[in-house]
Design an enzyme around this catalytic site. Structure first.
Site, PDB file in Angstrom:
ATOM      1  N   SER A 122       0.830  -1.204   0.000  1.00  0.00           N
ATOM      2  CA  SER A 122       0.000   0.000   0.000  1.00  0.00           C
ATOM      3  C   SER A 122       0.861   1.249   0.000  1.00  0.00           C
ATOM      4  O   SER A 122       0.355   2.339  -0.222  1.00  0.00           O
ATOM      5  CB  SER A 122      -0.903  -0.002   1.234  1.00  0.00           C
ATOM      6  OG  SER A 122      -0.116  -0.195   2.386  1.00  0.00           O
ATOM      7  N   HIS A 143      -2.987  -3.455  -5.756  1.00  0.00           N
ATOM      8  CA  HIS A 143      -3.348  -3.066  -4.390  1.00  0.00           C
ATOM      9  C   HIS A 143      -4.838  -3.283  -4.129  1.00  0.00           C
ATOM     10  O   HIS A 143      -5.677  -2.612  -4.732  1.00  0.00           O
ATOM     11  CB  HIS A 143      -2.959  -1.587  -4.180  1.00  0.00           C
ATOM     12  CG  HIS A 143      -3.200  -1.103  -2.793  1.00  0.00           C
ATOM     13  ND1 HIS A 143      -3.582   0.185  -2.510  1.00  0.00           N
ATOM     14  CD2 HIS A 143      -3.118  -1.741  -1.599  1.00  0.00           C
ATOM     15  CE1 HIS A 143      -3.710   0.319  -1.204  1.00  0.00           C
ATOM     16  NE2 HIS A 143      -3.445  -0.829  -0.629  1.00  0.00           N
ATOM     17  N   GLU A 155      -6.207  -1.333  -7.289  1.00  0.00           N
ATOM     18  CA  GLU A 155      -5.339  -0.369  -7.984  1.00  0.00           C
ATOM     19  C   GLU A 155      -4.251  -1.158  -8.728  1.00  0.00           C
ATOM     20  O   GLU A 155      -3.573  -2.000  -8.128  1.00  0.00           O
ATOM     21  CB  GLU A 155      -4.706   0.603  -6.978  1.00  0.00           C
ATOM     22  CG  GLU A 155      -5.730   1.569  -6.389  1.00  0.00           C
ATOM     23  CD  GLU A 155      -5.136   2.502  -5.325  1.00  0.00           C
ATOM     24  OE1 GLU A 155      -5.519   3.688  -5.310  1.00  0.00           O
ATOM     25  OE2 GLU A 155      -4.308   2.067  -4.502  1.00  0.00           O
ATOM     26  N   ASN A 193      -4.875   5.931  -0.933  1.00  0.00           N
ATOM     27  CA  ASN A 193      -4.196   6.415   0.277  1.00  0.00           C
ATOM     28  C   ASN A 193      -3.734   7.865   0.136  1.00  0.00           C
ATOM     29  O   ASN A 193      -3.601   8.576   1.134  1.00  0.00           O
ATOM     30  CB  ASN A 193      -3.039   5.491   0.658  1.00  0.00           C
ATOM     31  CG  ASN A 193      -3.553   4.223   1.334  1.00  0.00           C
ATOM     32  OD1 ASN A 193      -4.603   4.248   1.967  1.00  0.00           O
ATOM     33  ND2 ASN A 193      -2.836   3.131   1.185  1.00  0.00           N
TER      34      ASN A 193
HETATM   35  N1  3HC Z   1     -13.984 -10.111   5.457  1.00  0.00           N
HETATM   36  C1  3HC Z   1     -14.653 -10.474   4.339  1.00  0.00           C
HETATM   37  N2  3HC Z   1     -15.843  -9.971   3.992  1.00  0.00           N
HETATM   38  C2  3HC Z   1     -16.407  -9.080   4.842  1.00  0.00           C
HETATM   39  C3  3HC Z   1     -15.778  -8.663   6.033  1.00  0.00           C
HETATM   40  C4  3HC Z   1     -14.513  -9.214   6.319  1.00  0.00           C
HETATM   41  N3  3HC Z   1     -13.827  -8.870   7.390  1.00  0.00           N
HETATM   42  N4  3HC Z   1     -16.578  -7.774   6.651  1.00  0.00           N
HETATM   43  C5  3HC Z   1     -17.658  -7.634   5.890  1.00  0.00           C
HETATM   44  N5  3HC Z   1     -17.552  -8.407   4.797  1.00  0.00           N
HETATM   45  C6  3HC Z   1     -18.515  -8.559   3.720  1.00  0.00           C
HETATM   46  C7  3HC Z   1     -19.721  -9.326   4.235  1.00  0.00           C
HETATM   47  O1  3HC Z   1     -19.502 -10.704   4.154  1.00  0.00           O
HETATM   48  C8  3HC Z   1     -20.810  -8.853   3.319  1.00  0.00           C
HETATM   49  O2  3HC Z   1     -20.690  -9.562   2.099  1.00  0.00           O
HETATM   50  P1  3HC Z   1     -21.988 -10.045   1.317  1.00  0.00           P
HETATM   51  O3  3HC Z   1     -22.669  -8.780   0.868  1.00  0.00           O
HETATM   52  O4  3HC Z   1     -21.464 -10.858   0.193  1.00  0.00           O
HETATM   53  O5  3HC Z   1     -22.817 -10.840   2.288  1.00  0.00           O
HETATM   54  C9  3HC Z   1     -20.414  -7.382   3.030  1.00  0.00           C
HETATM   55  O6  3HC Z   1     -19.013  -7.286   3.343  1.00  0.00           O
HETATM   56  C10 3HC Z   1     -21.180  -6.413   3.896  1.00  0.00           C
HETATM   57  O7  3HC Z   1     -20.955  -6.797   5.245  1.00  0.00           O
HETATM   58  P2  3HC Z   1     -21.927  -6.500   6.453  1.00  0.00           P
HETATM   59  O8  3HC Z   1     -23.328  -6.373   5.929  1.00  0.00           O
HETATM   60  O9  3HC Z   1     -21.654  -7.464   7.545  1.00  0.00           O
HETATM   61  O10 3HC Z   1     -21.408  -5.165   7.067  1.00  0.00           O
HETATM   62  P3  3HC Z   1     -21.491  -3.697   6.551  1.00  0.00           P
HETATM   63  O11 3HC Z   1     -22.593  -3.464   5.584  1.00  0.00           O
HETATM   64  O12 3HC Z   1     -21.419  -2.925   7.798  1.00  0.00           O
HETATM   65  O13 3HC Z   1     -20.126  -3.502   5.721  1.00  0.00           O
HETATM   66  C11 3HC Z   1     -17.839  -3.064   5.421  1.00  0.00           C
HETATM   67  C12 3HC Z   1     -18.881  -3.759   6.286  1.00  0.00           C
HETATM   68  C13 3HC Z   1     -17.830  -3.715   4.026  1.00  0.00           C
HETATM   69  C14 3HC Z   1     -16.497  -3.275   6.093  1.00  0.00           C
HETATM   70  C15 3HC Z   1     -18.221  -1.533   5.294  1.00  0.00           C
HETATM   71  O14 3HC Z   1     -18.358  -0.974   6.579  1.00  0.00           O
HETATM   72  C16 3HC Z   1     -17.186  -0.737   4.534  1.00  0.00           C
HETATM   73  O15 3HC Z   1     -17.180  -0.722   3.313  1.00  0.00           O
HETATM   74  N6  3HC Z   1     -16.299  -0.022   5.276  1.00  0.00           N
HETATM   75  C17 3HC Z   1     -15.240   0.780   4.685  1.00  0.00           C
HETATM   76  C18 3HC Z   1     -14.060  -0.111   4.458  1.00  0.00           C
HETATM   77  C19 3HC Z   1     -12.943   0.614   3.763  1.00  0.00           C
HETATM   78  O16 3HC Z   1     -12.969   1.824   3.559  1.00  0.00           O
HETATM   79  N7  3HC Z   1     -11.919  -0.150   3.399  1.00  0.00           N
HETATM   80  C20 3HC Z   1     -10.737   0.406   2.789  1.00  0.00           C
HETATM   81  C21 3HC Z   1      -9.719   0.581   3.841  1.00  0.00           C
HETATM   82  S1  3HC Z   1      -8.274   1.338   3.201  1.00  0.00           S
HETATM   83  C22 3HC Z   1      -7.358   0.063   2.649  1.00  0.00           C
HETATM   84  O17 3HC Z   1      -7.691  -1.083   2.724  1.00  0.00           O
HETATM   85  C23 3HC Z   1      -6.081   0.459   1.998  1.00  0.00           C
HETATM   86  C24 3HC Z   1      -4.898   0.121   2.831  1.00  0.00           C
HETATM   87  O18 3HC Z   1      -3.768   0.387   2.064  1.00  0.00           O
HETATM   88  C25 3HC Z   1      -4.831   0.903   4.123  1.00  0.00           C
END
Ligand code: 3HC
Length: 287
Positions: A122, A143, A155, A193
């Protein structure tokens, strides 16, 4: 090989990211070999992956047969040389140059000349990793976002040395995973990021200033902008140590104040308040 040249995929690292990447590769129909040098990490990662696949069946996202087929396409190994026959390898090990270079040196020696090497880094320079191998033209950044099975973006990061056909092949691979690939030049932070880290750091500065509580800042961004998580929930989710590390690399690269870590972030990391993974960050977590 298939039209876009990829059938067999290797994933190095079976942690949060590697396990998720292996899952989406196998789900998309690729023969997938996941490698972690640490046997207990491999077992733990595979157990989580199987748990997620079972969860998908329970939520009617996958049939029993599809789940069985997905798991049947997955092999786990602790030996990098088992990835020798892969068409494409995604590295997702610890986010340090040393750890990643060590993996790529071995992969470069073991894999065929045509194998495409990719890194899920990342924050590290794709160019720096690419030139540490004998095939910088076949080395691309790939990414993914956490949680990998749920986030649609990947990405695709190319360098001055990337072969254009390889970039297209990797982007097509991203599409076959069901992701939406975005092409990005190799600049620290890539797109997400670059924008996300200053936003998260600014939220911490606002909190330090007493602008509003963490809960209210989160609520404001969720209900005001439609973000699925507010900045503090997201910081806890990504990990405060991870955010501090990425911000540090971005600050070193750009020397701009928006990437400078606020004192509170540093103190929280020093205190071991790393977010969900340690049970405490800006919020407390029971399990
Ligand atoms: N692992 C795998 N799948 C997951 C999961 C996990 N830990 N948590 C949630 N999911 C999946 C669920 O299985 C569900 O899938 P489905 O629709 O196929 O059944 C889907 O995500 C939605 O889950 P939930 O209904 O339980 O929960 P939410 O609707 O609250 O969504 C979330 C959870 C997807 C994590 C949502 O809150 C979200 O999109 N958050 C933002 C996450 C984000 O911004 N990520 C990027 C971070 S930055 C990054 O990664 C870059 C790095 O370089 C730092």
């Amino acid at each position: 090989m298939s039209a876009d040249g990829i059938e067999t995929v290797g994933v190095v690292g079976c942690g949060l990211m590697g396990g998720g990447i292996a899952q989406v590769c196998a789900r998309a129909g690729f023969t997938t070999m996941v490698c972690d040098l640490d046997e207990s990490a491999l077992e733990k990662g595979m157990a989580s992956l199987k748990g997620r696949v079972r969860g998908a069946v329970e939520r009617d996202r996958l049939t029993e047969l599809e789940a069985e087929a997905l798991l049947g396409r997955l092999t786990a190994t602790t030996s990098l040389s088992d990835l020798a026959g892969c068409d494409l390898v995604v590295e997702a090990v610890t986010e340090t140059l040393e750890a990643k270079r060590a993996v790529f040196t071995q992969l470069d020696a073991a894999c065929g000349r045509d194998t495409i090497l990719t890194s899920n880094t990342s924050s590290l320079s794709i160019t720096e990793l690419a030139v540490s191998t004998s095939r910088p033209e076949r080395f691309i950044g790939l990414h993914f976002f956490n949680p990998v099975p749920a986030m649609a973006l990947v990405e695709v990061v190319h360098t001055l040395l990337s072969d254009e056909t390889v970039v297209k092949t990797v982007a097509a691979f991203g599409e076959r995973l069901g992701k939406s690939p975005v092409l990005v030049r190799d600049r620290t932070g890539f797109v997400v990021n670059r924008l996300l880290v200053p936003y998260l750091l600014e939220a911490i500065r606002a909190l330090e200033e007493g602008l509003a509580s963490a809960e209210d800042i989160d609520r404001a961004m969720q209900s005001g902008c439609g973000y699925p998580m507010g900045p503090f929930a997201l910081l806890d989710y990504v990990g405060l140590d991870t955010t501090l590390y990425i911000a540090g690399i971005m600050y070193d690269e750009f020397r701009q104040p928006q990437y400078a870590a606020p004192p509170l972030l540093r103190r929280m990391v020093l205190a071991g308040h790393l977010g969900r993974k340690s049970g405490r960050g800006f919020y407390r977590y029971e399990d």
